[in-house]
Design a protein around this motif. Structure first.
Motif, PDB file in Angstrom:
ATOM      1  N   ASP A  29       0.808  -1.133  -0.106  1.00 32.55           N
ATOM      2  CA  ASP A  29      -0.021  -0.062   0.032  1.00 32.55           C
ATOM      3  C   ASP A  29       0.725   1.243   0.105  1.00 32.55           C
ATOM      4  O   ASP A  29       0.329   2.427  -0.319  1.00 32.55           O
ATOM      5  CB  ASP A  29      -0.962   0.110   1.242  1.00 32.55           C
ATOM      6  CG  ASP A  29      -2.031  -1.031   0.966  1.00 32.55           C
ATOM      7  OD1 ASP A  29      -1.934  -1.893   0.215  1.00 32.55           O
ATOM      8  OD2 ASP A  29      -2.808  -1.072   1.919  1.00 32.55           O
ATOM      9  N   TYR A 175      -4.419  11.654   4.891  1.00 34.78           N
ATOM     10  CA  TYR A 175      -4.725  10.793   5.983  1.00 34.78           C
ATOM     11  C   TYR A 175      -4.773  11.588   7.186  1.00 34.78           C
ATOM     12  O   TYR A 175      -4.693  10.899   8.405  1.00 34.78           O
ATOM     13  CB  TYR A 175      -4.035   9.529   5.887  1.00 34.78           C
ATOM     14  CG  TYR A 175      -4.235   8.681   4.769  1.00 34.78           C
ATOM     15  CD1 TYR A 175      -5.506   7.769   4.482  1.00 34.78           C
ATOM     16  CD2 TYR A 175      -3.558   8.774   3.544  1.00 34.78           C
ATOM     17  CE1 TYR A 175      -5.643   7.233   3.649  1.00 34.78           C
ATOM     18  CE2 TYR A 175      -3.630   8.012   2.584  1.00 34.78           C
ATOM     19  CZ  TYR A 175      -4.781   7.335   2.483  1.00 34.78           C
ATOM     20  OH  TYR A 175      -5.163   6.435   1.377  1.00 34.78           O
ATOM     21  N   THR A 178      -7.160  11.016  10.391  1.00 31.01           N
ATOM     22  CA  THR A 178      -7.982   9.780  10.005  1.00 31.01           C
ATOM     23  C   THR A 178      -7.495   8.712  11.054  1.00 31.01           C
ATOM     24  O   THR A 178      -8.310   7.706  11.082  1.00 31.01           O
ATOM     25  CB  THR A 178      -7.539   9.444   8.826  1.00 31.01           C
ATOM     26  OG1 THR A 178      -6.191   8.955   8.606  1.00 31.01           O
ATOM     27  CG2 THR A 178      -8.009  10.349   7.500  1.00 31.01           C
ATOM     28  N   GLU A 180      -5.707   5.351  13.038  1.00 31.32           N
ATOM     29  CA  GLU A 180      -4.601   4.581  12.570  1.00 31.32           C
ATOM     30  C   GLU A 180      -5.346   3.550  11.642  1.00 31.32           C
ATOM     31  O   GLU A 180      -6.400   3.217  11.821  1.00 31.32           O
ATOM     32  CB  GLU A 180      -4.144   3.740  14.202  1.00 31.32           C
ATOM     33  CG  GLU A 180      -3.231   2.603  13.879  1.00 31.32           C
ATOM     34  CD  GLU A 180      -2.826   1.970  15.204  1.00 31.32           C
ATOM     35  OE1 GLU A 180      -2.302   0.827  15.215  1.00 31.32           O
ATOM     36  OE2 GLU A 180      -2.725   2.692  16.350  1.00 31.32           O
ATOM     37  N   ARG A 181      -4.356   3.198  10.992  1.00 30.48           N
ATOM     38  CA  ARG A 181      -4.665   2.056   9.763  1.00 30.48           C
ATOM     39  C   ARG A 181      -3.714   0.955   9.789  1.00 30.48           C
ATOM     40  O   ARG A 181      -2.410   1.325   9.659  1.00 30.48           O
ATOM     41  CB  ARG A 181      -4.592   2.841   8.426  1.00 30.48           C
ATOM     42  CG  ARG A 181      -4.927   1.730   7.233  1.00 30.48           C
ATOM     43  CD  ARG A 181      -5.138   2.620   6.017  1.00 30.48           C
ATOM     44  NE  ARG A 181      -5.455   1.873   4.835  1.00 30.48           N
ATOM     45  CZ  ARG A 181      -5.548   2.356   3.554  1.00 30.48           C
ATOM     46  NH1 ARG A 181      -5.918   3.480   3.556  1.00 30.48           N
ATOM     47  NH2 ARG A 181      -5.563   1.261   2.666  1.00 30.48           N
ATOM     48  N   ASP A 182      -3.904  -0.111   9.931  1.00 32.61           N
ATOM     49  CA  ASP A 182      -2.884  -1.452   9.967  1.00 32.61           C
ATOM     50  C   ASP A 182      -2.656  -1.655   8.648  1.00 32.61           C
ATOM     51  O   ASP A 182      -3.704  -2.026   7.602  1.00 32.61           O
ATOM     52  CB  ASP A 182      -3.685  -2.432  10.679  1.00 32.61           C
ATOM     53  CG  ASP A 182      -2.829  -3.828  11.018  1.00 32.61           C
ATOM     54  OD1 ASP A 182      -1.436  -3.633  10.643  1.00 32.61           O
ATOM     55  OD2 ASP A 182      -3.228  -4.760  11.428  1.00 32.61           O
ATOM     56  N   LEU A 183      -1.379  -1.915   8.244  1.00 35.87           N
ATOM     57  CA  LEU A 183      -1.180  -2.078   6.906  1.00 35.87           C
ATOM     58  C   LEU A 183      -0.510  -3.479   6.796  1.00 35.87           C
ATOM     59  O   LEU A 183      -0.116  -4.006   5.861  1.00 35.87           O
ATOM     60  CB  LEU A 183       0.020  -1.277   6.239  1.00 35.87           C
ATOM     61  CG  LEU A 183      -0.304   0.272   6.382  1.00 35.87           C
ATOM     62  CD1 LEU A 183       0.936   1.106   6.004  1.00 35.87           C
ATOM     63  CD2 LEU A 183      -1.457   0.572   5.554  1.00 35.87           C
ATOM     64  N   ARG A 206      -0.347   6.014  11.214  1.00 29.32           N
ATOM     65  CA  ARG A 206      -1.351   6.871  12.427  1.00 29.32           C
ATOM     66  C   ARG A 206      -1.359   8.151  11.557  1.00 29.32           C
ATOM     67  O   ARG A 206      -0.202   8.963  11.644  1.00 29.32           O
ATOM     68  CB  ARG A 206      -0.656   6.964  13.632  1.00 29.32           C
ATOM     69  CG  ARG A 206      -0.584   5.544  14.287  1.00 29.32           C
ATOM     70  CD  ARG A 206      -0.035   5.481  15.596  1.00 29.32           C
ATOM     71  NE  ARG A 206       0.233   4.039  16.202  1.00 29.32           N
ATOM     72  CZ  ARG A 206       0.911   3.240  15.900  1.00 29.32           C
ATOM     73  NH1 ARG A 206       2.099   3.517  15.283  1.00 29.32           N
ATOM     74  NH2 ARG A 206       0.949   1.762  16.822  1.00 29.32           N
TER      75      ARG A 206
END
Length: 221
Positions: A29, A175, A178, A180-183, A206
């Motif tokens: 990503d 982002y 926004t 936390e986003r787990d990649l 994050r």
């Protein structure tokens, strides 16, 4: 810790290939730490220094696209080509006999802010000081100089790398705010001292920022 720099890297396309995908190229990503290090090493690298990535900020929205193209299934080996040249023979690769179609899932319109620093290695000499290499890196970034063309994962995806001067405001991430986003697990780097063993880490973004410095302490083999 050596002197740190902050660079802006952008380009129309990128592909940071997942090693678990064998037949087709599928990109992670975001930019991997090893690819970020490669961007900076393309600008300034010497055996006396080692670059370390501390932070990656994803500026643009993560968007994928695909294309399909014809490629060769293999390539001529250096050893066979050299032996043929020494014998005075012609060597070639018949594209029609080894052609295969492969798909690539790549990233569109990417932009990242990379925070990095360097340290001196055991190969540093008396003339190799942190001030010397820091000033060389700044000068080359300001002039747009590089040893080879920086690229995003694949050589056909060139990258534009520029210096973010101290005190200048960084671009705002898509982002920001926004959470936390787990990649998932992502390639951290290659351990060249141990038979080119791949190192991985659990990437978390994050507010658009990946804290690579913290992840450095928790890499897995």
């Amino acid at each position: 810790m050596g002197y740190g720099i902050k660079v802006l890297a952008r380009g129309p396309r990128a592909c940071f290939t997942r090693p678990e995908m064998k037949a087709e190229r599928v990109s992670y990503d975001v930019l991997t730490p090893s690819a970020a290090r490669g961007l900076i090493e393309a600008v300034h690298w010497k055996p006396a220094i080692r670059w370390h990535i501390d932070r990656i900020e994803v500026l643009n929205e993560i968007r994928f696209d695909t294309f399909r193209r014809n490629e060769l299934g293999g390539k001529l080996s250096y050893r066979n080509a050299k032996a043929a040249m020494e014998r005075g023979e012609e060597v070639c690769e018949a594209a029609n006999e080894d052609r295969q179609q492969r798909a690539t899932m790549y990233l569109r319109d990417v932009a990242y802010v990379i925070d990095a620093h360097f340290t001196l290695t055991e190969q540093a000499g008396e003339d190799d000081t942190v001030e010397k290499h820091y000033n060389i890196a700044l000068r080359r970034l300001r002039k747009g100089q590089c040893f080879n063309q920086p690229y995003f994962g694949c050589r056909e995806f060139p990258a534009e790398v520029s210096l973010l001067e101290e005190g200048c405001e960084s671009p705002t991430s898509f982002y920001a705010g926004t959470g936390e986003r787990d990649l998932g697990f992502m390639l951290y780097d290659i351990d060249f001292d141990h038979d080119m063993e791949p190192l991985f880490f659990r990437a978390a973004m994050r507010d658009g920022v990946i804290d690579v410095a913290a992840a450095r302490e928790a890499v897995v083999r």
